[in-house]
Each structure stands twice: as C-alpha cells, then as structure tokens.
Motif scaffolding. Structure first.
Motif, PDB file in Angstrom:
ATOM      1  N   LYS A   1      28.378  36.929  62.618  1.00 50.84           N
ATOM      2  CA  LYS A   1      27.832  37.694  61.493  1.00 50.84           C
ATOM      3  C   LYS A   1      28.817  38.757  61.026  1.00 50.84           C
ATOM      4  O   LYS A   1      29.122  38.850  59.838  1.00 50.84           O
ATOM      5  N   TRP A   2      29.345  39.557  61.935  1.00 58.39           N
ATOM      6  CA  TRP A   2      30.205  40.659  61.530  1.00 58.39           C
ATOM      7  C   TRP A   2      31.592  40.195  61.095  1.00 58.39           C
ATOM      8  O   TRP A   2      32.185  40.774  60.190  1.00 58.39           O
ATOM      9  N   SER A   3      32.123  39.158  61.693  1.00 56.76           N
ATOM     10  CA  SER A   3      33.424  38.655  61.243  1.00 56.76           C
ATOM     11  C   SER A   3      33.303  38.043  59.849  1.00 56.76           C
ATOM     12  O   SER A   3      34.197  38.189  59.016  1.00 56.76           O
ATOM     13  N   SER A   4      32.181  37.367  59.567  1.00 56.33           N
ATOM     14  CA  SER A   4      32.004  36.805  58.224  1.00 56.33           C
ATOM     15  C   SER A   4      31.800  37.911  57.194  1.00 56.33           C
ATOM     16  O   SER A   4      32.247  37.782  56.052  1.00 56.33           O
ATOM     17  N   LEU A   5      31.133  38.999  57.549  1.00 55.11           N
ATOM     18  CA  LEU A   5      30.986  40.114  56.615  1.00 55.11           C
ATOM     19  C   LEU A   5      32.330  40.756  56.286  1.00 55.11           C
ATOM     20  O   LEU A   5      32.598  41.098  55.129  1.00 55.11           O
ATOM     21  N   VAL A   6      33.181  40.906  57.290  1.00 54.23           N
ATOM     22  CA  VAL A   6      34.512  41.475  57.053  1.00 54.23           C
ATOM     23  C   VAL A   6      35.319  40.549  56.151  1.00 54.23           C
ATOM     24  O   VAL A   6      35.958  41.004  55.189  1.00 54.23           O
ATOM     25  N   CYS A   7      35.287  39.259  56.412  1.00 50.75           N
ATOM     26  CA  CYS A   7      36.008  38.306  55.564  1.00 50.75           C
ATOM     27  C   CYS A   7      35.457  38.291  54.148  1.00 50.75           C
ATOM     28  O   CYS A   7      36.213  38.201  53.178  1.00 50.75           O
ATOM     29  N   THR A   8      34.157  38.381  53.998  1.00 46.86           N
ATOM     30  CA  THR A   8      33.537  38.388  52.679  1.00 46.86           C
ATOM     31  C   THR A   8      33.967  39.614  51.885  1.00 46.86           C
ATOM     32  O   THR A   8      34.278  39.511  50.693  1.00 46.86           O
ATOM     33  N   LEU A   9      34.012  40.769  52.519  1.00 44.82           N
ATOM     34  CA  LEU A   9      34.460  41.979  51.819  1.00 44.82           C
ATOM     35  C   LEU A   9      35.916  41.870  51.384  1.00 44.82           C
ATOM     36  O   LEU A   9      36.289  42.298  50.295  1.00 44.82           O
ATOM     37  N   PHE A  10      36.750  41.269  52.232  1.00 45.06           N
ATOM     38  CA  PHE A  10      38.154  41.087  51.901  1.00 45.06           C
ATOM     39  C   PHE A  10      38.302  40.147  50.709  1.00 45.06           C
ATOM     40  O   PHE A  10      39.063  40.428  49.765  1.00 45.06           O
ATOM     41  N   ILE A  11      37.574  39.050  50.698  1.00 42.94           N
ATOM     42  CA  ILE A  11      37.653  38.102  49.590  1.00 42.94           C
ATOM     43  C   ILE A  11      37.091  38.726  48.313  1.00 42.94           C
ATOM     44  O   ILE A  11      37.626  38.522  47.223  1.00 42.94           O
ATOM     45  N   LEU A  12      36.031  39.503  48.423  1.00 37.78           N
ATOM     46  CA  LEU A  12      35.484  40.194  47.263  1.00 37.78           C
ATOM     47  C   LEU A  12      36.504  41.158  46.675  1.00 37.78           C
ATOM     48  O   LEU A  12      36.666  41.242  45.454  1.00 37.78           O
ATOM     49  N   LEU A  13      37.222  41.872  47.520  1.00 39.35           N
ATOM     50  CA  LEU A  13      38.266  42.781  47.053  1.00 39.35           C
ATOM     51  C   LEU A  13      39.356  42.015  46.319  1.00 39.35           C
ATOM     52  O   LEU A  13      39.824  42.435  45.258  1.00 39.35           O
ATOM     53  N   LEU A  14      39.758  40.862  46.861  1.00 37.82           N
ATOM     54  CA  LEU A  14      40.772  40.057  46.190  1.00 37.82           C
ATOM     55  C   LEU A  14      40.279  39.555  44.838  1.00 37.82           C
ATOM     56  O   LEU A  14      41.026  39.540  43.856  1.00 37.82           O
ATOM     57  N   CYS A  15      39.035  39.154  44.772  1.00 37.76           N
ATOM     58  CA  CYS A  15      38.480  38.663  43.505  1.00 37.76           C
ATOM     59  C   CYS A  15      38.419  39.769  42.466  1.00 37.76           C
ATOM     60  O   CYS A  15      38.784  39.565  41.305  1.00 37.76           O
ATOM     61  N   LEU A  16      37.958  40.927  42.854  1.00 40.98           N
ATOM     62  CA  LEU A  16      37.808  42.016  41.892  1.00 40.98           C
ATOM     63  C   LEU A  16      39.147  42.541  41.397  1.00 40.98           C
ATOM     64  O   LEU A  16      39.280  42.922  40.242  1.00 40.98           O
ATOM     65  N   THR A  17      40.156  42.567  42.265  1.00 43.24           N
ATOM     66  CA  THR A  17      41.458  43.070  41.832  1.00 43.24           C
ATOM     67  C   THR A  17      42.263  41.996  41.119  1.00 43.24           C
ATOM     68  O   THR A  17      43.159  42.315  40.343  1.00 43.24           O
ATOM     69  N   GLY A  18      41.956  40.735  41.357  1.00 42.64           N
ATOM     70  CA  GLY A  18      42.685  39.662  40.697  1.00 42.64           C
ATOM     71  C   GLY A  18      42.151  39.325  39.323  1.00 42.64           C
ATOM     72  O   GLY A  18      42.881  38.821  38.471  1.00 42.64           O
ATOM     73  N   LEU A  19      40.888  39.602  39.069  1.00 39.27           N
ATOM     74  CA  LEU A  19      40.296  39.265  37.781  1.00 39.27           C
ATOM     75  C   LEU A  19      40.974  39.965  36.610  1.00 39.27           C
ATOM     76  O   LEU A  19      41.211  39.340  35.579  1.00 39.27           O
ATOM     77  N   PRO A  20      41.317  41.255  36.715  1.00 44.74           N
ATOM     78  CA  PRO A  20      42.032  41.873  35.583  1.00 44.74           C
ATOM     79  C   PRO A  20      43.386  41.218  35.315  1.00 44.74           C
ATOM     80  O   PRO A  20      43.830  41.178  34.169  1.00 44.74           O
ATOM     81  N   LEU A  21      44.028  40.696  36.332  1.00 46.96           N
ATOM     82  CA  LEU A  21      45.308  40.022  36.114  1.00 46.96           C
ATOM     83  C   LEU A  21      45.114  38.698  35.389  1.00 46.96           C
ATOM     84  O   LEU A  21      45.899  38.326  34.518  1.00 46.96           O
ATOM     85  N   ILE A  22      44.064  37.986  35.745  1.00 50.84           N
ATOM     86  CA  ILE A  22      43.817  36.686  35.132  1.00 50.84           C
ATOM     87  C   ILE A  22      43.370  36.847  33.682  1.00 50.84           C
ATOM     88  O   ILE A  22      43.814  36.120  32.800  1.00 50.84           O
ATOM     89  N   PHE A  23      42.496  37.806  33.431  1.00 50.58           N
ATOM     90  CA  PHE A  23      41.925  37.968  32.112  1.00 50.58           C
ATOM     91  C   PHE A  23      42.534  39.138  31.342  1.00 50.58           C
ATOM     92  O   PHE A  23      41.860  39.752  30.503  1.00 50.58           O
ATOM     93  N   SER A  24      43.787  39.453  31.567  1.00 52.12           N
ATOM     94  CA  SER A  24      44.402  40.609  30.908  1.00 52.12           C
ATOM     95  C   SER A  24      44.451  40.438  29.389  1.00 52.12           C
ATOM     96  O   SER A  24      44.263  41.408  28.651  1.00 52.12           O
ATOM     97  N   HIS A  25      44.687  39.223  28.916  1.00 48.83           N
ATOM     98  CA  HIS A  25      44.747  39.001  27.467  1.00 48.83           C
ATOM     99  C   HIS A  25      43.381  39.270  26.821  1.00 48.83           C
ATOM    100  O   HIS A  25      43.299  39.923  25.775  1.00 48.83           O
ATOM    101  N   GLU A  26      42.325  38.793  27.442  1.00 47.69           N
ATOM    102  CA  GLU A  26      40.986  39.011  26.909  1.00 47.69           C
ATOM    103  C   GLU A  26      40.595  40.484  26.971  1.00 47.69           C
ATOM    104  O   GLU A  26      39.955  41.018  26.061  1.00 47.69           O
TER     105      GLU A  26
END
Length: 65
Positions: free
Chosen positions: A14-39
């Motif tokens: 449970k706790w290892s999956s929560l840590v991994c989920t937070l890490f992936i969420l951080l990557l998604c949130l910081t990567g989205l502005p790079l992907i959609f910068s033109h929009e």
C-alpha cells in the motif's frame, strides 16, 4: 504464509504504491505544460507577434535596444 506476514506485505504494498503514485502524478503535472505549451500560449495571448515592419526600415542595434 501467516496472517501477520500477509498484513506486513499488504502494508508495504500500500505505502510503496502510494509513493510511486505521487511520483508519477508529479511527473504528469510538470510534463503537461511542456507538452501543451503551444495551446497554453494561445490561451494566454503570449503568441502574439509584432506587426510587420515596412520595407527599408533599418534594424536597431543590440546596444541601442
């Protein structure tokens, strides 16, 4: 396996999956502005270009700018 061992593995899982989920969420949130910068630029109006200059207009030197 005994019940206590299953509970421990459940806790670790449970706790290892929560840590991994937070890490992936951080990557998604910081990567989205790079992907959609033109929009994003289009929505904020940051992509507005300067009007074209008439023919024969001299270029300003970098020092003067």
């Amino acid at each position: 396996m005994q019940a206590s061992a299953l509970r421990r593995w459940g806790w670790v899982h449970k706790w290892s999956s929560l840590v991994c989920t937070l890490f992936i969420l951080l990557l998604c949130l910081t990567g989205l502005p790079l992907i959609f910068s033109h929009e994003i630029d289009h929505l904020t109006g940051a992509e507005i270009e300067a009007p074209p200059m008439p023919e024969g207009t001299p270029r300003a030197s970098v020092d003067q700018v």
